[in-house]
Motif scaffolding. Structure first.
Motif, PDB file in Angstrom:
ATOM      1  N   THR A  96      -5.338  -6.269   1.504  1.00  0.00           N
ATOM      2  CA  THR A  96      -4.479  -5.153   1.910  1.00  0.00           C
ATOM      3  C   THR A  96      -3.071  -5.335   1.350  1.00  0.00           C
ATOM      4  OG1 THR A  96      -5.739  -5.028   3.967  1.00  0.00           O
ATOM      5  CG2 THR A  96      -3.625  -3.874   3.918  1.00  0.00           C
ATOM      6  N   GLN A 126       6.303   2.111   3.010  1.00  0.00           N
ATOM      7  CA  GLN A 126       5.706   2.987   4.027  1.00  0.00           C
ATOM      8  C   GLN A 126       4.732   3.990   3.421  1.00  0.00           C
ATOM      9  OE1 GLN A 126       5.505   2.838   7.180  1.00  0.00           O
ATOM     10  NE2 GLN A 126       7.011   1.218   7.571  1.00  0.00           N
ATOM     11  N   LYS A 178       0.595   4.212   4.030  1.00  0.00           N
ATOM     12  CA  LYS A 178      -0.136   5.409   4.477  1.00  0.00           C
ATOM     13  C   LYS A 178      -1.349   5.673   3.591  1.00  0.00           C
ATOM     14  CE  LYS A 178       3.635   7.835   6.593  1.00  0.00           C
ATOM     15  NZ  LYS A 178       4.758   8.690   6.200  1.00  0.00           N
ATOM     16  N   GLN A 225      -4.059   3.232   4.229  1.00  0.00           N
ATOM     17  CA  GLN A 225      -4.771   3.542   5.474  1.00  0.00           C
ATOM     18  C   GLN A 225      -5.794   4.652   5.235  1.00  0.00           C
ATOM     19  OE1 GLN A 225      -1.171   4.024   7.772  1.00  0.00           O
ATOM     20  NE2 GLN A 225      -1.639   2.225   9.034  1.00  0.00           N
ATOM     21  N   LYS A 226      -5.392   5.666   4.459  1.00  0.00           N
ATOM     22  CA  LYS A 226      -6.322   6.757   4.142  1.00  0.00           C
ATOM     23  C   LYS A 226      -7.563   6.233   3.415  1.00  0.00           C
ATOM     24  CE  LYS A 226      -3.373  10.751   3.526  1.00  0.00           C
ATOM     25  NZ  LYS A 226      -2.601  11.406   2.457  1.00  0.00           N
ATOM     26  N   GLY A 243      -8.827   3.350   3.593  1.00  0.00           N
ATOM     27  CA  GLY A 243      -9.563   2.338   4.347  1.00  0.00           C
ATOM     28  C   GLY A 243      -9.207   0.914   3.941  1.00  0.00           C
ATOM     29  N   GLU A 253      -5.751  -1.078   8.150  1.00  0.00           N
ATOM     30  CA  GLU A 253      -6.123  -0.628   9.489  1.00  0.00           C
ATOM     31  C   GLU A 253      -5.070   0.343  10.023  1.00  0.00           C
ATOM     32  OE1 GLU A 253      -8.839  -1.896  11.123  1.00  0.00           O
ATOM     33  OE2 GLU A 253      -9.357  -3.401   9.620  1.00  0.00           O
ATOM     34  N   ASN A 254      -5.443   1.099  11.068  1.00  0.00           N
ATOM     35  CA  ASN A 254      -4.471   1.976  11.716  1.00  0.00           C
ATOM     36  C   ASN A 254      -3.295   1.167  12.248  1.00  0.00           C
ATOM     37  OD1 ASN A 254      -5.734   4.355  11.173  1.00  0.00           O
ATOM     38  ND2 ASN A 254      -6.934   4.338  13.080  1.00  0.00           N
ATOM     39  N   ASP A 255      -3.596   0.055  12.907  1.00  0.00           N
ATOM     40  CA  ASP A 255      -2.525  -0.897  13.234  1.00  0.00           C
ATOM     41  C   ASP A 255      -2.588  -2.015  12.193  1.00  0.00           C
ATOM     42  OD1 ASP A 255      -0.806  -2.804  14.056  1.00  0.00           O
ATOM     43  OD2 ASP A 255      -1.738  -3.151  16.015  1.00  0.00           O
ATOM     44  N   PRO A 256      -1.729  -1.939  11.186  1.00  0.00           N
ATOM     45  CA  PRO A 256      -1.880  -2.848  10.044  1.00  0.00           C
ATOM     46  C   PRO A 256      -1.223  -4.200  10.258  1.00  0.00           C
ATOM     47  CG  PRO A 256      -0.046  -1.387   9.646  1.00  0.00           C
ATOM     48  CD  PRO A 256      -0.575  -1.033  11.015  1.00  0.00           C
ATOM     49  N   SER A 257      -0.625  -4.439  11.434  1.00  0.00           N
ATOM     50  CA  SER A 257       0.258  -5.602  11.548  1.00  0.00           C
ATOM     51  C   SER A 257      -0.450  -6.925  11.300  1.00  0.00           C
ATOM     52  CB  SER A 257       0.973  -5.607  12.910  1.00  0.00           C
ATOM     53  OG  SER A 257       0.006  -5.504  13.934  1.00  0.00           O
TER      54      SER A 257
END
Lengths: 426, 426
Positions: free
Chosen positions: A159, A175, A179, A182-183, A185, A188-192
């Motif tokens: 990632t 940022q 995004k 994330q689209k 795949g 993750e939605n929470d990428p932390s």
């Protein structure tokens, strides 16, 4: 285990588990020829039986005990995730004298040494826990066994490498790339967990155990993610001939091992700096072999399943390599270097007010800490009356640079928390 | 072999043999911890006892039988070279129930299957025979066991990679770089074994056996060296976005395997094309894992010794992996593709007289063979009234391109044997 058939009990049947089942079926003859026996999934356990996909030719239960207590099952393959839950499954499997294979890096980051002890002579496989399909565990444990490992540099989070590559190639900010990732795949939605470097830390700890036999915990690793990287840093890299990568680094200095995860500038001719996109790579320097590098897909169902099955084949072939690579413990145990004592060259990005004497103030602070400046680039900021200072330093300790950064942050002219990135020359 | 000490009999004590002795001594504790027992050289045999260097702490004999027949020796490590001689040593070692470790690629290129059969359950190690310190044998045999291997692309001759890298970076011609490489010890006085591709062929055959279980001979491999490469070819590569590398290639198409060694244009973003200098790398594509790549030093005493010792450690750990990776033979044996049926895209360099209609004549010949042109670059030659034509084609068979080249060579306007280089997109 010299049998005509080896029975697998799968725990977890998500992306990786489904791939394992698919490959064991599709490549059945090839795998049997390599393993010396047929390898068959006897039963699988999943949490929510309603979510079970169709098309599997083995029974699926939501009672994990049915799998763990099945006397015909030789190997438990844990692909369900979770730390304590998975460790518990491992313990039960080993108690029943079953071999254990896992892709669970988080569980290993916390419990690998307990697991090795509980296992005794039972085989444990975890090739899939680091860098997906790349056989880095076997390379480190078996292929480089003659070497003291001087250093490991790993791009072990796809990632982050994807995001940094996109930032370099397309000139867009963090940022925006996040995004898009994330689209697609890739994030993750929470990428932390990925972007803050924690995933990298888990994998680094596993590699460091095999290289150094060192039992460190995730909290002890110097950790910095990629969330603060901007296009200014990318520009600096291009200007001064660097690649910017999130690395997991393990290094041996004398009796100390340093472990760290952070964005790193690498010289452009370093092979690992050339690894782009979602790909992973690990560069290992041994005292005799010199640098070797291992490159491939670090994630994805099929690539990860490839590693899981390689462990199963190894077990079928009656190998009894020690889980973490050492049959006996070495004379003198290495210990972890406190991370404030780690040395590096540094890059600093500092947003300042554009007025006379600013550079002098900052240079004075660095001088007071005994840090010498290597390159300096000042340019107007997008913000009115502001400048951005890009500095690189010669080598100093983490402790000194942190002191200097705190003082610089406290200057009236400094307008934001300074950003620091380490520069490595492998 | 569960013992407190494992005794080695060394045959050959040249560059690699001396490194093995040095590392076993220097890294003694580490290696014992990894292997689970002490590893000690009991005796070494060399041909000319007068040439024996000093400083070894084990007896040296010029009678190889003394080593082969020593009942206390567990493993024979053959580092003396030669084909039939080494095979003979291997046979005698196995007859005495000793394990056998070798770095001898030439012997394996001819006798690997006989050796596997004679060995039975005795372990045989040959990690050092391909790509020096890179653990590619273990990666292919153990790490990628779940995969049908779709292709192998290997930079497995450091001499050739050094020469091609220098030609690219410094713009000098082959003969000049060769001389420099000879001075630096990167090329032999008689360089033909390396630069004609034969060394590559030996290594490719070993890799292909592990990937495909295919028993081909060196003479059956499509082979072209780098001696005809000129700066014009380098210019073409830069112009059209390629890297030029000598590759060993193994590919599976259906039930056929193609094996070839030749200079190859690779797209600039292919990872293996980025490997420069004397370094080696092998890119392996598996049906599940995708591409993985292994990079490191392909030669040198210490790097090669690192691989030799990894085999010894593996044997100490009681592993009984089948020598060529298959415990049973697979259902249907693959067979070698006749090399005239191999398809590729091609680059052609043709020296012609500079007069009207020349390009038309050549294009007509290609058209007649059903070969379509992709790019074309014509420029004046250094020779007066001559032109150089640089063409690239779309994919066609080896047989078609050879027919076309013969016809082109026979044209009155063609002034020299045309040079052909294959273009691959891994």
């Amino acid at each position: 285990m010299k049998k005509k058939q080896l029975n697998i009990g799968l725990v977890g049947l998500g992306v990786v588990g489904s791939s394992v089942a698919k490959i064991l079926k599709n490549n059945q003859n090839l795998i049997a020829a390599r393993a010396g026996c047929n390898i068959v999934i006897k039963k699988a356990a999943i949490k929510n039986i309603a979510k079970a996909r169709e098309g599997f030719d083995f029974p699926i239960t939501n009672n994990v005990k049915e799998v763990l207590e099945d006397k015909d099952i030789d190997i438990i393959v844990e692909l369900a995730g979770g730390v304590e839950e998975a460790f518990n499954i491992a313990q039960q499997a080993l108690k029943k004298s079953k071999a254990f294979v896992t892709a669970n890096k988080a569980m290993l980051a916390y419990h690998r040494y307990e697991l090795e002890q509980i296992a005794g002579n039972l085989p444990i496989g975890f090739e899939a826990s680091v860098a997906g399909g790349i056989p880095i565990i076997k390379a480190l444990r078996d292929g480089l066994g003659a070497n003291h490992i001087l250093s490991i540099y790993g791009i072990i989070n796809g990632t982050c490498n994807y995001i940094l590559t996109k930032m370099k190639n397309e000139g867009v900010e963090y940022q925006e790339v996040l995004k898009e990732a994330q689209k697609l795949g890739y994030a993750e939605n929470d990428p932390s967990f990925d972007v803050e470097g924690f995933d990298c830390v888990h994998k680094l700890l596993i590699l460091a155990s095999i290289a150094y036999g060192i039992n460190a915990k995730p909290e002890e690793v110097l950790t910095q993610g990629i969330t603060e990287i901007t296009q200014e840093d990318i520009t600096f890299a291009k200007e001064f001939g660097y690649h910017l990568k999130l690395l997991g680094i393990a290094k041996k200095n004398g009796e100390e091992v340093e472990l760290r995860v952070h964005p790193t500038f690498l010289p452009q001719d370093a092979m690992i700096g050339k690894v782009d996109g979602v790909m992973n790579a690990i560069s290992v320097v041994g005292d005799n072999v010199g640098e070797t590098l291992y490159y491939g897909a670090g994630a994805g169902g099929d690539a990860t399943a490839s590693a899981v099955i390689s462990d199963i084949i190894e077990i079928a072939r009656t190998k009894s390599s020690p889980m973490l690579g050492f049959k006996n413990s070495i004379d003198k145990d290495l210990h972890l270097k406190p991370f404030l004592q780690i040395s590096s060259a540094y890059y600093l990005r500092i947003l300042v007010l554009d007025k006379p004497g600013v550079l002098a103030q900052i240079a004075t602070i660095l001088g007071e800490e005994g840090i010498s400046i290597n390159t300096c680039l000042q340019s107007p900021s997008k913000l009115k009356n502001h400048s951005t200072l890009l500095l690189s330093t010669h080598t100093c300790t983490e402790s000194k640079i942190r002191n200097a950064l705190e003082k610089i942050h406290n200057l009236e002219v400094t307008q934001d928390k300074p950003v620091m990135i380490r520069i490595e020359k492998p």
